[in-house]
Design an enzyme around this catalytic site. Structure first.
Site, short mmCIF file in Angstrom:
data_model
loop_
_atom_site.label_atom_id
_atom_site.label_comp_id
_atom_site.label_asym_id
_atom_site.label_seq_id
_atom_site.Cartn_x
_atom_site.Cartn_y
_atom_site.Cartn_z
N LYS A 1 0.82 -1.21 0.00
CA LYS A 1 0.00 0.00 0.00
C LYS A 1 0.85 1.26 0.00
CE LYS A 1 -4.39 -1.58 1.91
NZ LYS A 1 -5.39 -1.42 2.96
N LYS B 1 -5.34 -10.20 -7.87
CA LYS B 1 -6.53 -10.28 -7.05
C LYS B 1 -7.64 -9.39 -7.62
CE LYS B 1 -7.16 -8.63 -2.77
NZ LYS B 1 -7.16 -8.37 -1.32
N LYS C 1 -11.27 -3.69 -5.62
CA LYS C 1 -11.99 -2.43 -5.84
C LYS C 1 -11.08 -1.37 -6.40
CE LYS C 1 -13.47 -2.69 -1.71
NZ LYS C 1 -14.25 -3.33 -0.67
P1 AMP Z 1 -10.58 -5.22 1.42
O1 AMP Z 1 -11.51 -4.96 0.27
O2 AMP Z 1 -9.17 -5.39 0.98
O3 AMP Z 1 -10.78 -4.30 2.57
O4 AMP Z 1 -10.98 -6.66 1.98
C1 AMP Z 1 -12.14 -6.97 2.74
C2 AMP Z 1 -12.23 -8.47 2.95
O5 AMP Z 1 -12.47 -9.11 1.69
C3 AMP Z 1 -10.95 -9.12 3.51
O6 AMP Z 1 -11.28 -10.18 4.39
C4 AMP Z 1 -10.25 -9.61 2.28
O7 AMP Z 1 -9.38 -10.66 2.53
C5 AMP Z 1 -11.43 -10.05 1.40
N1 AMP Z 1 -11.10 -9.93 -0.02
C6 AMP Z 1 -10.84 -8.80 -0.72
N2 AMP Z 1 -10.59 -9.07 -2.02
C7 AMP Z 1 -10.68 -10.43 -2.14
C8 AMP Z 1 -10.53 -11.34 -3.24
N3 AMP Z 1 -10.24 -10.92 -4.48
N4 AMP Z 1 -10.71 -12.65 -3.00
C9 AMP Z 1 -11.02 -13.09 -1.77
N5 AMP Z 1 -11.19 -12.29 -0.70
C10 AMP Z 1 -11.01 -10.97 -0.87
#
Ligand code: AMP
Ligand code: TRP
Length: 334
Positions: A111, A194, A197
């Site tokens: 990040k 991955k 967003k």
């Molecule tokens: P974030 O959007 O990074 O704040 O992630 C929120 C939750 O969603 C966390 O538990 C991440 O590990 C999960 N997460 C985010 N992107 C993915 C993805 N592409 N595949 C699986 N889990 C995800």
């Protein structure tokens, strides 16, 4: 009953990756323990957030979670900033965690990128606040996506050092619950990245507020390879995009990838993508409709979160009071 805790940043409409990696699992876990689910607005401001948008995104996240099936009566749903125990314990953890430990956090390195000097100090100590979120409740089970594994190991290291330094057995070990099959949902444009967003291409992801036509189009355009579906998962080796689409379909239809391939061996991706789009739409459309209904009444969403925060504080306050007593602070008083 196990106490389950997890947090999610209020980043507006989540992606299919968030949904399969986290939200859907949160919903299922309600049958297995007492769940405390936190929308982590304090984590969100480690990067600057427009204040109006932050409020909006927090409500959107709450509405999505409610629409996906989180039960705010039997379990607890709230926003992090409404329970000061998190920040109180995070301060103690800032003083327990070592700089060397934080320097190893790969998410911070990702990040912060090249310009480490210019990111907020909050981004750096983000994992300490995350550890405090969990330990403020003495929670032991933490459902997260694979990318959070290192932060949970750090949370255990912090608890262990706190217990050792103060000669107590106060914070329990926590266990990560990482769903195996869908731990990482990948980009529709690049199966090695991955689904996120923050990807500049909206075509790379399914958003939970995409309408049915958009979902169908994104799946039709998703990158694949010219080979048909193999008969078993070994035939997906070296085919990241194909693997990803099969993984998503399996999750959507509650099957293993092996079972999917058994049924669809030899099918071309044209036909398979149609089935996949139908499965996604059947699953996502009702959540989108209910989310929009809830968002028509923001005051109602706020009142659900505030009631959750009161119940969360009733659990966390005595635990953090005790942590403060252990480190030698005088009582807060009545
Ligand atoms: P974030 O959007 O990074 O704040 O992630 C929120 C939750 O969603 C966390 O538990 C991440 O590990 C999960 N997460 C985010 N992107 C993915 C993805 N592409 N595949 C699986 N889990 C995800
Ligand atoms: N850092 C987590 C993420 O990026 C969100 C989070 C904050 C969290 N506090 C938590 C997850 C406590 C589990 C437990 O997804």
């Amino acid at each position: 009953m196990a106490r389950i805790f997890s947090g999610m940043a209020p980043s507006g409409f989540p992606t299919l990756g968030n949904y399969l990696g986290a939200t859907r699992n949160w919903v299922k876990l309600q049958a297995q323990g007492d769940c405390i689910y936190c929308i982590v607005d304090q984590h969100a401001i480690t990067n600057f957030q427009n204040p109006t948008e932050l409020r909006e995104k927090t409500r959107v996240m709450a509405a999505i979670l409610l629409a996906s099936g989180i039960d705010p009566e039997k379990h607890i749903l709230f926003h992090q900033s409404a329970v000061p125990a998190h920040a109180r314990l995070a301060w103690i953890f800032n003083c327990v965690a070592r700089i060397g430990w934080l320097n190893r956090m790969t998410q911070f390195k990702d990040k912060a990128g090249k310009d480490r000097e210019a990111v907020s100090t909050g981004l750096y100590v983000y994992p300490n606040l995350m550890a405090a979120d969990i330990h403020a409740y003495h929670a032991t089970l933490v459902p997260v996506g694979d990318d959070q594994r290192q932060h949970l190991e750090l949370a255990n290291d912090i608890a262990e050092k706190f217990n050792f330094d103060y000669g107590v057995k106060f914070f329990p070990r926590i266990e990560a619950m990482i769903p195996a099959e869908t731990a990482r949902i990948m980009s529709l444009r690049d199966g090695t990245k991955k689904m996120s967003k923050s990807d500049p291409s909206d075509q790379s992801r399914i958003n939970l507020n995409d309408d049915s036509d958009t979902i169908a189009l994104k799946i039709r355009r998703a990158k694949t390879d010219p080979e048909p579906l193999p008969a078993d998962p070994s035939g997906l080796a070296g085919r990241p995009e194909a693997t990803n689409l099969v993984t998503i379909y399996a999750a959507m239809t509650d099957q293993t990838p092996a079972a999917v391939l058994q049924n669809l061996a030899g099918a071309g991706f044209g036909a398979f993508k149609e089935k996949l789009a139908d499965a996604l739409i059947a699953h996502i459309a009702p959540i989108k409709t209910e989310t929009e209904r809830l968002l028509n009444d923001p005051a109602h969403i706020d009142s659900i979160l505030q009631a959750g925060a009161r119940r969360a504080a009733a659990i966390a306050d005595p635990i953090v009071d005790e942590a403060e007593r252990i480190v030698g602070f005088l009582p807060r008083g009545p």
